[in-house]
Write a protein that holds these residues in place. Structure first.
Motif, mmCIF file in Angstrom:
data_model
loop_
_atom_site.group_PDB
_atom_site.id
_atom_site.type_symbol
_atom_site.label_atom_id
_atom_site.label_comp_id
_atom_site.label_asym_id
_atom_site.label_seq_id
_atom_site.Cartn_x
_atom_site.Cartn_y
_atom_site.Cartn_z
ATOM 1 N N LEU A 46 0.832 -1.206 0.000
ATOM 2 C CA LEU A 46 0.000 0.000 0.000
ATOM 3 C C LEU A 46 0.864 1.252 0.000
ATOM 4 N N THR A 47 1.895 1.251 0.846
ATOM 5 C CA THR A 47 2.786 2.408 0.911
ATOM 6 C C THR A 47 3.496 2.632 -0.420
ATOM 7 N N ALA A 48 4.016 1.543 -1.005
ATOM 8 C CA ALA A 48 4.710 1.655 -2.291
ATOM 9 C C ALA A 48 3.760 2.130 -3.385
ATOM 10 N N GLY A 49 2.542 1.615 -3.380
ATOM 11 C CA GLY A 49 1.570 2.012 -4.395
ATOM 12 C C GLY A 49 1.187 3.476 -4.280
ATOM 13 N N LEU A 50 0.948 3.936 -3.056
ATOM 14 C CA LEU A 50 0.598 5.344 -2.861
ATOM 15 C C LEU A 50 1.754 6.260 -3.246
ATOM 16 N N LEU A 51 2.969 5.846 -2.889
ATOM 17 C CA LEU A 51 4.137 6.645 -3.232
ATOM 18 C C LEU A 51 4.259 6.823 -4.731
ATOM 19 N N MET A 52 4.172 5.728 -5.469
ATOM 20 C CA MET A 52 4.377 5.812 -6.911
ATOM 21 C C MET A 52 3.192 6.472 -7.616
ATOM 22 N N ALA A 53 1.982 6.248 -7.107
ATOM 23 C CA ALA A 53 0.829 6.940 -7.690
ATOM 24 C C ALA A 53 0.967 8.443 -7.497
ATOM 25 N N GLY A 54 1.451 8.847 -6.313
ATOM 26 C CA GLY A 54 1.665 10.265 -6.056
ATOM 27 C C GLY A 54 2.758 10.835 -6.934
ATOM 28 N N TRP A 55 3.834 10.062 -7.130
ATOM 29 C CA TRP A 55 4.947 10.526 -7.971
ATOM 30 C C TRP A 55 4.479 10.743 -9.412
ATOM 31 N N VAL A 56 3.789 9.752 -9.957
ATOM 32 C CA VAL A 56 3.320 9.870 -11.344
ATOM 33 C C VAL A 56 2.317 11.009 -11.472
ATOM 34 N N ALA A 57 1.432 11.160 -10.479
ATOM 35 C CA ALA A 57 0.476 12.267 -10.514
ATOM 36 C C ALA A 57 1.213 13.607 -10.517
ATOM 37 N N LEU A 58 2.280 13.705 -9.739
ATOM 38 C CA LEU A 58 3.066 14.931 -9.703
ATOM 39 C C LEU A 58 3.645 15.258 -11.079
ATOM 40 N N LEU A 59 4.110 14.236 -11.796
ATOM 41 C CA LEU A 59 4.657 14.468 -13.135
ATOM 42 C C LEU A 59 3.601 15.078 -14.057
ATOM 43 N N TRP A 60 2.377 14.589 -13.957
ATOM 44 C CA TRP A 60 1.295 15.106 -14.802
ATOM 45 C C TRP A 60 0.909 16.526 -14.395
ATOM 46 N N VAL A 61 0.893 16.788 -13.095
ATOM 47 C CA VAL A 61 0.590 18.146 -12.634
ATOM 48 C C VAL A 61 1.650 19.127 -13.118
ATOM 49 N N LEU A 62 2.905 18.742 -12.996
ATOM 50 C CA LEU A 62 3.988 19.617 -13.454
ATOM 51 C C LEU A 62 3.912 19.873 -14.952
ATOM 52 N N GLU A 63 3.568 18.834 -15.717
ATOM 53 C CA GLU A 63 3.436 19.042 -17.158
ATOM 54 C C GLU A 63 2.258 19.960 -17.465
ATOM 55 N N GLY A 64 1.179 19.842 -16.683
ATOM 56 C CA GLY A 64 0.055 20.755 -16.859
ATOM 57 C C GLY A 64 0.456 22.193 -16.603
ATOM 58 N N ILE A 65 1.225 22.410 -15.536
ATOM 59 C CA ILE A 65 1.726 23.758 -15.242
ATOM 60 C C ILE A 65 2.618 24.251 -16.375
ATOM 61 N N ASP A 66 3.459 23.354 -16.873
ATOM 62 C CA ASP A 66 4.361 23.723 -17.968
ATOM 63 C C ASP A 66 3.572 24.146 -19.199
ATOM 64 N N GLN A 67 2.501 23.426 -19.486
ATOM 65 C CA GLN A 67 1.694 23.739 -20.671
ATOM 66 C C GLN A 67 1.019 25.101 -20.545
ATOM 67 N N VAL A 68 0.446 25.391 -19.383
ATOM 68 C CA VAL A 68 -0.312 26.637 -19.239
ATOM 69 C C VAL A 68 0.603 27.848 -19.056
ATOM 70 N N THR A 69 1.877 27.619 -18.792
ATOM 71 C CA THR A 69 2.818 28.729 -18.632
ATOM 72 C C THR A 69 3.732 28.883 -19.846
ATOM 73 N N GLY A 70 3.338 28.283 -20.954
ATOM 74 C CA GLY A 70 4.145 28.420 -22.164
ATOM 75 C C GLY A 70 5.487 27.729 -22.076
ATOM 76 N N ASN A 71 5.493 26.539 -21.479
ATOM 77 C CA ASN A 71 6.707 25.719 -21.328
ATOM 78 C C ASN A 71 7.771 26.399 -20.465
ATOM 79 N N ALA A 72 7.325 27.148 -19.482
ATOM 80 C CA ALA A 72 8.264 27.862 -18.615
ATOM 81 C C ALA A 72 9.133 26.915 -17.805
ATOM 82 N N LEU A 73 8.601 25.737 -17.451
ATOM 83 C CA LEU A 73 9.371 24.808 -16.619
ATOM 84 C C LEU A 73 10.491 24.127 -17.398
ATOM 85 N N ASP A 74 10.434 24.190 -18.719
ATOM 86 C CA ASP A 74 11.483 23.544 -19.506
ATOM 87 C C ASP A 74 12.855 24.174 -19.264
ATOM 88 N N THR A 75 12.873 25.371 -18.707
ATOM 89 C CA THR A 75 14.154 26.021 -18.404
ATOM 90 C C THR A 75 14.918 25.275 -17.310
#
Length: 210
Positions: free
Chosen positions: A22-51
């Motif tokens: 359960l701990t491992a599953g929650l950790l990795m689900a949270g990690w992958v979700a974070l990647l998607w959130v960060l990409e969403g932020i990158d998209q709406v900010t005109g790829n600002a995070l790519d720097t």
């Protein structure tokens, strides 16, 4: 107090198999979700995070070695890394979070430094694929390093499912960082040796000491 003998594996390991999963599953689900959130932020900010990607051989860019592993260049990019990261990370995290954190940090640093040293000039490298390759390498050799038959079998299963990824360490596509893949893989193999489990000491009647 001195050592004592126990046959209570749950007590010795500090948690149940279900709790670890359960701990491992929650950790990795949270990690992958974070990647998607960060990409969403990158998209709406005109790829600002790519720097925060890695530009090779610029000293100031060394600070981006860690954040670059959490960023991607588009939805397709993050999608391609999500499932293997989730699966390989989950399997790795089952062995314990402290060891998992040490292994992942080693992989990120090895992959990032390898990119910083060897990537072509005027490029920016980002993505979690270096971590994916590192976890793959780690799981492939962990069982042999630790001399644990069960982990050897897990490694064989991982090789059957994800072994074809190893072609990604070859320079076959100029748009893909084979350097990140290769050095991530090397970092994962190195982590298996750096954080190997000490052999269990056995007392009377093959009971394990703690």
């Amino acid at each position: 107090m001195g050592d004592y003998w126990t046959t209570d594996r749950t007590a010795r390991r500090g948690t149940t198999g279900g709790g670890r999963a359960l701990t491992a599953g929650l950790l990795m689900a949270g990690w992958v979700a974070l990647l998607w959130v960060l990409e969403g932020i990158d998209q709406v900010t005109g790829n600002a995070l790519d720097t925060y990607g890695i530009s090779p051989r610029e000293v100031a860019e060394l600070r981006d070695v860690v954040p670059a592993a959490f960023l991607h260049s588009g939805w397709e990019h993050v999608a391609s890394n999500s499932v293997p990261l989730l699966v390989l990370g989950f399997i790795t995290a089952l062995a314990g979070l402290r060891r998992f954190a040490a292994v992942v940090l080693t992989i990120i640093v090895a992959s990032g430094l390898g990119v910083w040293l060897t990537a072509p000039a005027n490029t920016v490298t980002l993505g979690a694929s270096g971590v994916v390759f590192g976890l793959l390498g780690y799981l492939l050799v962990r069982g042999f390093v630790d001399r644990r038959p069960w982990d050897v079998l897990i490694g064989i299963g991982v090789a059957v499912v994800y072994g074809s990824l190893l072609w990604g360490v070859l320079p076959t596509d100029s748009g893909i960082s084979w350097q990140g893949h290769l050095f991530g893989l090397i970092g994962g193999v190195a982590a298996a040796f750096l954080f190997r489990r000490p052999p269990a000491r056995r007392g009377p009647d093959n009971l394990v000491t703690v």
